[in-house]
Design a protein around this motif. Structure first.
Motif, PDB file in Angstrom:
ATOM      1  N   GLY A   1       4.139  -5.276   5.709  1.00  0.00           N
ATOM      2  CA  GLY A   1       2.792  -5.788   5.443  1.00  0.00           C
ATOM      3  C   GLY A   1       2.090  -5.065   4.307  1.00  0.00           C
ATOM      4  N   THR A   2       2.843  -4.670   3.314  1.00  0.00           N
ATOM      5  CA  THR A   2       2.311  -3.838   2.236  1.00  0.00           C
ATOM      6  C   THR A   2       1.087  -4.451   1.561  1.00  0.00           C
ATOM      7  OG1 THR A   2       4.437  -2.810   1.815  1.00  0.00           O
ATOM      8  CG2 THR A   2       2.864  -2.788   0.001  1.00  0.00           C
ATOM      9  N   ARG A   3       1.159  -5.725   1.226  1.00  0.00           N
ATOM     10  CA  ARG A   3       0.032  -6.362   0.510  1.00  0.00           C
ATOM     11  C   ARG A   3      -1.234  -6.409   1.370  1.00  0.00           C
ATOM     12  NH1 ARG A   3       1.476 -10.044  -4.076  1.00  0.00           N
ATOM     13  NH2 ARG A   3       3.625  -9.532  -4.583  1.00  0.00           N
ATOM     14  N   LEU A   4      -1.098  -6.811   2.614  1.00  0.00           N
ATOM     15  CA  LEU A   4      -2.258  -6.906   3.503  1.00  0.00           C
ATOM     16  C   LEU A   4      -2.849  -5.528   3.788  1.00  0.00           C
ATOM     17  CD1 LEU A   4      -4.173  -8.393   5.418  1.00  0.00           C
ATOM     18  CD2 LEU A   4      -2.397  -8.194   7.185  1.00  0.00           C
ATOM     19  N   VAL A   5      -2.008  -4.598   4.158  1.00  0.00           N
ATOM     20  CA  VAL A   5      -2.484  -3.242   4.456  1.00  0.00           C
ATOM     21  C   VAL A   5      -3.164  -2.638   3.235  1.00  0.00           C
ATOM     22  CG1 VAL A   5      -1.750  -0.877   5.001  1.00  0.00           C
ATOM     23  CG2 VAL A   5      -0.815  -2.809   6.295  1.00  0.00           C
ATOM     24  N   SER A   6      -2.565  -2.810   2.074  1.00  0.00           N
ATOM     25  CA  SER A   6      -3.141  -2.253   0.847  1.00  0.00           C
ATOM     26  C   SER A   6      -4.495  -2.878   0.539  1.00  0.00           C
ATOM     27  CB  SER A   6      -2.177  -2.449  -0.323  1.00  0.00           C
ATOM     28  OG  SER A   6      -0.988  -1.738  -0.097  1.00  0.00           O
TER      29      SER A   6
ATOM     30  N   GLY B   1      -1.901   1.336   9.461  1.00  0.00           N
ATOM     31  CA  GLY B   1      -1.620   0.846   8.112  1.00  0.00           C
ATOM     32  C   GLY B   1      -0.824   1.847   7.306  1.00  0.00           C
ATOM     33  N   GLY B   2      -1.153   3.123   7.444  1.00  0.00           N
ATOM     34  CA  GLY B   2      -0.387   4.151   6.744  1.00  0.00           C
ATOM     35  C   GLY B   2       1.068   4.151   7.166  1.00  0.00           C
ATOM     36  N   LEU B   3       1.298   4.050   8.461  1.00  0.00           N
ATOM     37  CA  LEU B   3       2.668   3.981   8.966  1.00  0.00           C
ATOM     38  C   LEU B   3       3.371   2.721   8.454  1.00  0.00           C
ATOM     39  CD1 LEU B   3       4.776   5.346  10.735  1.00  0.00           C
ATOM     40  CD2 LEU B   3       3.833   4.108  12.690  1.00  0.00           C
ATOM     41  N   ALA B   4       2.657   1.600   8.452  1.00  0.00           N
ATOM     42  CA  ALA B   4       3.238   0.346   7.953  1.00  0.00           C
ATOM     43  C   ALA B   4       3.636   0.474   6.483  1.00  0.00           C
ATOM     44  CB  ALA B   4       2.255  -0.804   8.146  1.00  0.00           C
ATOM     45  N   LEU B   5       2.805   1.149   5.690  1.00  0.00           N
ATOM     46  CA  LEU B   5       3.150   1.346   4.281  1.00  0.00           C
ATOM     47  C   LEU B   5       4.393   2.222   4.135  1.00  0.00           C
ATOM     48  CD1 LEU B   5      -0.242   1.839   2.392  1.00  0.00           C
ATOM     49  CD2 LEU B   5       1.263  -0.150   2.363  1.00  0.00           C
TER      50      LEU B   5
ATOM     51  N   LEU C   1       4.392   4.852  -4.885  1.00  0.00           N
ATOM     52  CA  LEU C   1       2.977   4.614  -4.563  1.00  0.00           C
ATOM     53  C   LEU C   1       2.808   4.248  -3.095  1.00  0.00           C
ATOM     54  CD1 LEU C   1       1.646   2.568  -7.622  1.00  0.00           C
ATOM     55  CD2 LEU C   1       1.196   4.961  -7.068  1.00  0.00           C
ATOM     56  N   ARG C   2       3.668   3.363  -2.602  1.00  0.00           N
ATOM     57  CA  ARG C   2       3.562   2.896  -1.220  1.00  0.00           C
ATOM     58  C   ARG C   2       3.731   4.033  -0.229  1.00  0.00           C
ATOM     59  NH1 ARG C   2       8.412  -0.190   0.158  1.00  0.00           N
ATOM     60  NH2 ARG C   2       8.921   1.490   1.597  1.00  0.00           N
ATOM     61  N   VAL C   3       4.736   4.855  -0.427  1.00  0.00           N
ATOM     62  CA  VAL C   3       5.013   5.938   0.524  1.00  0.00           C
ATOM     63  C   VAL C   3       3.928   7.015   0.452  1.00  0.00           C
ATOM     64  CG1 VAL C   3       6.646   7.764   1.123  1.00  0.00           C
ATOM     65  CG2 VAL C   3       7.482   5.469   0.604  1.00  0.00           C
ATOM     66  N   VAL C   4       3.519   7.393  -0.751  1.00  0.00           N
ATOM     67  CA  VAL C   4       2.477   8.426  -0.887  1.00  0.00           C
ATOM     68  C   VAL C   4       1.154   7.936  -0.307  1.00  0.00           C
ATOM     69  CG1 VAL C   4       1.082   9.715  -2.556  1.00  0.00           C
ATOM     70  CG2 VAL C   4       3.563   9.601  -2.834  1.00  0.00           C
TER      71      VAL C   4
ATOM     72  N   LEU D   1      -4.859  -1.271  -4.812  1.00  0.00           N
ATOM     73  CA  LEU D   1      -4.961  -2.548  -5.529  1.00  0.00           C
ATOM     74  C   LEU D   1      -3.635  -2.918  -6.185  1.00  0.00           C
ATOM     75  CD1 LEU D   1      -8.509  -2.355  -7.142  1.00  0.00           C
ATOM     76  CD2 LEU D   1      -7.744  -3.854  -5.285  1.00  0.00           C
ATOM     77  N   TYR D   2      -2.962  -1.953  -6.768  1.00  0.00           N
ATOM     78  CA  TYR D   2      -1.655  -2.233  -7.364  1.00  0.00           C
ATOM     79  C   TYR D   2      -0.705  -2.813  -6.313  1.00  0.00           C
ATOM     80  CZ  TYR D   2       2.846  -1.873  -9.567  1.00  0.00           C
ATOM     81  OH  TYR D   2       4.077  -2.185 -10.064  1.00  0.00           O
ATOM     82  N   LEU D   3      -0.647  -2.159  -5.162  1.00  0.00           N
ATOM     83  CA  LEU D   3       0.262  -2.613  -4.114  1.00  0.00           C
ATOM     84  C   LEU D   3      -0.173  -3.948  -3.516  1.00  0.00           C
ATOM     85  CD1 LEU D   3       0.953   0.810  -2.393  1.00  0.00           C
ATOM     86  CD2 LEU D   3       2.573  -0.557  -3.745  1.00  0.00           C
TER      87      LEU D   3
END
Length: 140
Positions: free
Chosen positions: A67-72, A58-62, A11-14, A112-114
């Motif tokens: 920072g997955t939670r904040l970016v998501s 943010g996409g690059l960070a994911l 999910l994170r990478v996609v 939201l999941y991330l």
């Protein structure tokens, strides 16, 4: 790596790739044009710069897992805004001239999941020691 961690990684990478490309296209196509469109629908043009920057960086960070939670959470807010301000009026599947909000809903659910669960598998945050709390919580 268990199946929950693998699922979160996917999910994170996609989501990261998708938003990185969306942000890149906004800048490549002329962010001034996007700002003008934002103004035409009653939003401040400067918001276009913020949205495109969050999508790009943010996409690059994911993708790298930083920072997955904040970016998501930020991407979820963008999806809520896009749905309410632009897509809701054309319906779930669209109106034949504009896409509906079904894809926005899918992106919102992923974000939201991330935001709620994080994703530390193969993440830069884990490598740098920034996600210890997240890692411990995922093992429970």
């Amino acid at each position: 790596m268990n199946t929950n961690q693998l699922g979160a990684l996917i999910l994170r990478v996609v989501l990261g790739i998708t938003f990185f490309i969306h942000g890149f296209v906004k800048f490549q196509g002329g962010i001034g044009n996007i700002a003008g469109w934002f103004e035409s629908i009653g939003l401040p043009g400067s918001l276009a710069f913020a949205v495109a920057t969050i999508e790009l960086i943010g996409g690059l960070a994911l993708i790298v897992g930083l920072g997955t939670r904040l970016v998501s959470a930020l991407l979820a807010i963008i999806m809520i805004g896009a749905t309410l301000k632009v897509k809701l009026a054309v319906g779930f599947l669209g109106n034949g001239q504009m896409a509906g909000w079904e894809l926005d809903l899918a992106f919102l659910a992923m974000a939201l999941y991330l935001a709620l669960n994080g994703s530390y598998a193969l993440s830069l945050g884990k490598t740098l020691g920034l996600s210890k709390r997240e890692e411990v919580a995922a093992k429970r």
